[in-house]
Enzyme design. Structure first.
Site, PDB file in Angstrom:
ATOM      1  N   ALA A 149       6.475  -8.813  74.705  1.00 43.83           N
ATOM      2  CA  ALA A 149       6.305  -8.785  73.253  1.00 43.83           C
ATOM      3  C   ALA A 149       7.195  -7.821  72.577  1.00 43.83           C
ATOM      4  CB  ALA A 149       4.812  -8.380  73.179  1.00 43.83           C
ATOM      5  N   TYR A 200       0.501 -15.051  84.660  1.00 39.63           N
ATOM      6  CA  TYR A 200       1.623 -14.105  85.050  1.00 39.63           C
ATOM      7  C   TYR A 200       1.863 -13.891  86.490  1.00 39.63           C
ATOM      8  CZ  TYR A 200       0.369 -12.050  80.310  1.00 39.63           C
ATOM      9  OH  TYR A 200       0.051 -12.106  78.915  1.00 39.63           O
ATOM     10  N   TYR A 201       2.942 -13.359  86.918  1.00 40.52           N
ATOM     11  CA  TYR A 201       3.205 -12.957  88.347  1.00 40.52           C
ATOM     12  C   TYR A 201       3.969 -11.607  88.014  1.00 40.52           C
ATOM     13  CZ  TYR A 201       2.241 -17.748  89.407  1.00 40.52           C
ATOM     14  OH  TYR A 201       1.727 -18.959  89.534  1.00 40.52           O
ATOM     15  N   SER A 222      -5.003  -8.766  65.446  1.00 43.01           N
ATOM     16  CA  SER A 222      -5.744  -9.970  65.075  1.00 43.01           C
ATOM     17  C   SER A 222      -6.981  -9.553  64.548  1.00 43.01           C
ATOM     18  CB  SER A 222      -5.501 -11.067  66.049  1.00 43.01           C
ATOM     19  OG  SER A 222      -6.247 -10.544  67.239  1.00 43.01           O
ATOM     20  N   GLY A 238      -4.086 -16.066  62.231  1.00 38.44           N
ATOM     21  CA  GLY A 238      -3.529 -17.249  62.806  1.00 38.44           C
ATOM     22  C   GLY A 238      -2.791 -18.025  61.695  1.00 38.44           C
ATOM     23  N   ASP A 249       4.743 -11.598  67.380  1.00 35.33           N
ATOM     24  CA  ASP A 249       5.714 -10.498  67.451  1.00 35.33           C
ATOM     25  C   ASP A 249       6.877 -10.784  66.417  1.00 35.33           C
ATOM     26  OD1 ASP A 249       4.714  -9.714  69.854  1.00 35.33           O
ATOM     27  OD2 ASP A 249       5.637 -11.420  71.071  1.00 35.33           O
ATOM     28  N   ALA A 276      -2.528 -13.583  57.121  1.00 35.85           N
ATOM     29  CA  ALA A 276      -2.749 -12.128  57.064  1.00 35.85           C
ATOM     30  C   ALA A 276      -3.078 -11.402  56.027  1.00 35.85           C
ATOM     31  CB  ALA A 276      -1.547 -11.463  57.692  1.00 35.85           C
ATOM     32  N   TYR A 323      -3.971  -7.809  72.717  1.00 40.64           N
ATOM     33  CA  TYR A 323      -4.984  -7.928  73.852  1.00 40.64           C
ATOM     34  C   TYR A 323      -4.595  -8.957  74.548  1.00 40.64           C
ATOM     35  CZ  TYR A 323      -9.214  -8.270  76.625  1.00 40.64           C
ATOM     36  OH  TYR A 323      -9.949  -8.483  77.607  1.00 40.64           O
ATOM     37  N   ARG A 324      -4.473  -8.797  76.106  1.00 38.46           N
ATOM     38  CA  ARG A 324      -4.524  -9.829  77.033  1.00 38.46           C
ATOM     39  C   ARG A 324      -5.339  -9.709  77.921  1.00 38.46           C
ATOM     40  NH1 ARG A 324      -1.447 -11.083  73.570  1.00 38.46           N
ATOM     41  NH2 ARG A 324       0.730 -11.506  73.685  1.00 38.46           N
TER      42      ARG A 324
HETATM   43  O1  CKP Z   1       1.461 -12.360  70.633  1.00 37.72           O
HETATM   44  P1  CKP Z   1       2.634 -12.980  70.748  1.00 37.72           P
HETATM   45  O2  CKP Z   1       2.404 -14.461  71.087  1.00 37.72           O
HETATM   46  O3  CKP Z   1       3.742 -12.727  69.893  1.00 37.72           O
HETATM   47  O4  CKP Z   1       3.223 -12.356  72.135  1.00 37.72           O
HETATM   48  C1  CKP Z   1       3.971 -13.378  73.179  1.00 37.72           C
HETATM   49  C2  CKP Z   1       4.605 -12.189  74.151  1.00 37.72           C
HETATM   50  O5  CKP Z   1       4.772 -10.093  76.171  1.00 37.72           O
HETATM   51  C3  CKP Z   1       5.176 -13.196  75.520  1.00 37.72           C
HETATM   52  O6  CKP Z   1       6.588 -13.142  75.105  1.00 37.72           O
HETATM   53  C4  CKP Z   1       4.538 -12.532  76.536  1.00 37.72           C
HETATM   54  O7  CKP Z   1       5.586 -12.221  77.312  1.00 37.72           O
HETATM   55  C5  CKP Z   1       3.937 -11.223  76.183  1.00 37.72           C
HETATM   56  O8  CKP Z   1       3.392 -11.544  74.856  1.00 37.72           O
HETATM   57  C6  CKP Z   1       2.918 -11.332  77.205  1.00 37.72           C
HETATM   58  O9  CKP Z   1       3.005 -10.306  78.278  1.00 37.72           O
HETATM   59  O10 CKP Z   1       1.867 -11.715  77.306  1.00 37.72           O
HETATM   60 MG    MG Z   2       0.425 -10.830  69.562  1.00 39.49          MG
END
Ligand code: CKP
Ligand code: MG
Length: 310
Positions: free
Chosen positions: A33, A102-103, A192, A225, A255, A229, A165-166
């Protein structure tokens, strides 16, 4: 000193053409990101410095090579042999849904510490940009974000935070705990609509917005989305719909949005123009495969404006 300093984990990505289990062909690229935002800003002509750790491996070389090719200052980035460069596998399912795996646990980047980033603030950038993803990588990266934002805000640097957030990296409770404590140092906060409660608690958007503005956030950018915004400041509330585009891949749109927003802010444009550039920048990435490849230059933005007025 540079316009923007950012840091985080950049990974190698294997982007398959379909479900990986069916032996699809794939494209190799880079993700992350913060580096996506950095590339967006660099393409728009700003000076950008990216910091982070990569493994002593070819994926790490790919990350640094890509960032150098995008005119980034990577002089403070380094190889760390305690882990490898992280990997992200993405498999498109529909234009709106991409399966991401993710790895990255124990990766080189997960060993980031405050000492890797805080010294870079000695010659203060105009903007420090961080995301919640870095806080989710472990205690070292989390401390790095927390020390960087407090040092930067004490030195008068504009600090921007994208919540990002992930759920595969941490729980909402963990994210809320880590991110809420950053808020007093943040000037520009991007979240978001479903991420607002992670930084503001509560459940009504009105209450969340006023809580964040009361805690010192000067610009709160809420992304929705395809619905666009809204930017909230003490005296204004400005909304814009997203641009209607043929959606190819939404990853990286957030991003791209941030890079356009910060770019217009660095140019001294007002809030409506910041939002307009953010939306325009995001539309380029959505219409193109890849997280950052489609990011526009100034010339691209001008041709979009020209197309609008014909
Ligand atoms: O919120 P976005 O869809 O802009 O983020 C995408 C990025 O860093 C992507 O490049 C990925 O590598 C990440 O988010 C992530 O770690 O999920
Ligand atoms: Mg994002």
């Amino acid at each position: 000193s540079v316009d923007v300093l950012t840091f985080g984990e950049s990974l190698i990505t294997v982007r398959a053409d379909g479900p990986l289990s069916t032996h699809q062909s794939a494209t190799i690229s880079m993700a992350g990101a913060e580096s996506n935002v950095a590339i967006g800003l660099s393409r728009l002509g700003h000076s950008v410095r990216w910091l982070g750790l990569v493994g002593d491996d070819e994926p790490g070389a790919l990350v640094l090579r890509t960032l150098r090719a995008e005119a980034m200052d990577v002089s403070g980035a380094r190889v760390d042999r305690r882990g490898t460069t992280g990997l992200l596998v993405s498999e498109p399912r529909t234009s709106e849904i991409t399966r991401v795996t993710y790895y990255r646990a124990g990766s080189a980047a997960s060993h980031l510490e405050p000492a890797d980033v805080v010294p870079a603030l000695a010659s203060p950038p105009k903007v420090l940009h961080v995301t919640g993803i870095t806080c989710a990588l472990g205690s070292g990266p989390r401390a790095a974000v927390s020390e960087a934002v407090s040092t930067a805000s004490a030195r008068g640097v504009t600090v921007s935070l994208d919540v990002n957030y992930r759920s595969r990296l941490w729980t909402r409770e963990q994210a809320a705990e880590a991110l809420t404590e950053l808020v007093p140092h943040i000037d520009v906060l991007i979240a978001s609509d479903d991420e607002l409660e992670l930084v503001a608690g509560g459940d009504s958007e009105t209450a969340q917005v006023s809580a964040l503005l009361d805690r010192g956030v000067s610009e709160l950018v809420v992304t929705r989305g395809a619905a666009g915004a809204t930017v909230f400041t003490r005296d204004e509330k400005i909304s814009s719909p997203a641009r209607p585009v043929r959606v190819v891949d939404v990853i990286g749109a957030g991003d791209a949005f941030v890079s356009g927003y910060l770019s217009a802010r660095l140019d001294g444009l007002d809030v409506p123009h910041r939002l307009a550039r953010a939306i325009a920048t995001a539309s380029f990435v959505v219409a193109c495969a890849g997280d950052w490849e489609g990011l526009p230059t100034r010339a691209d933005l001008s041709s979009l404006n020209a197309a609008d007025s014909t």
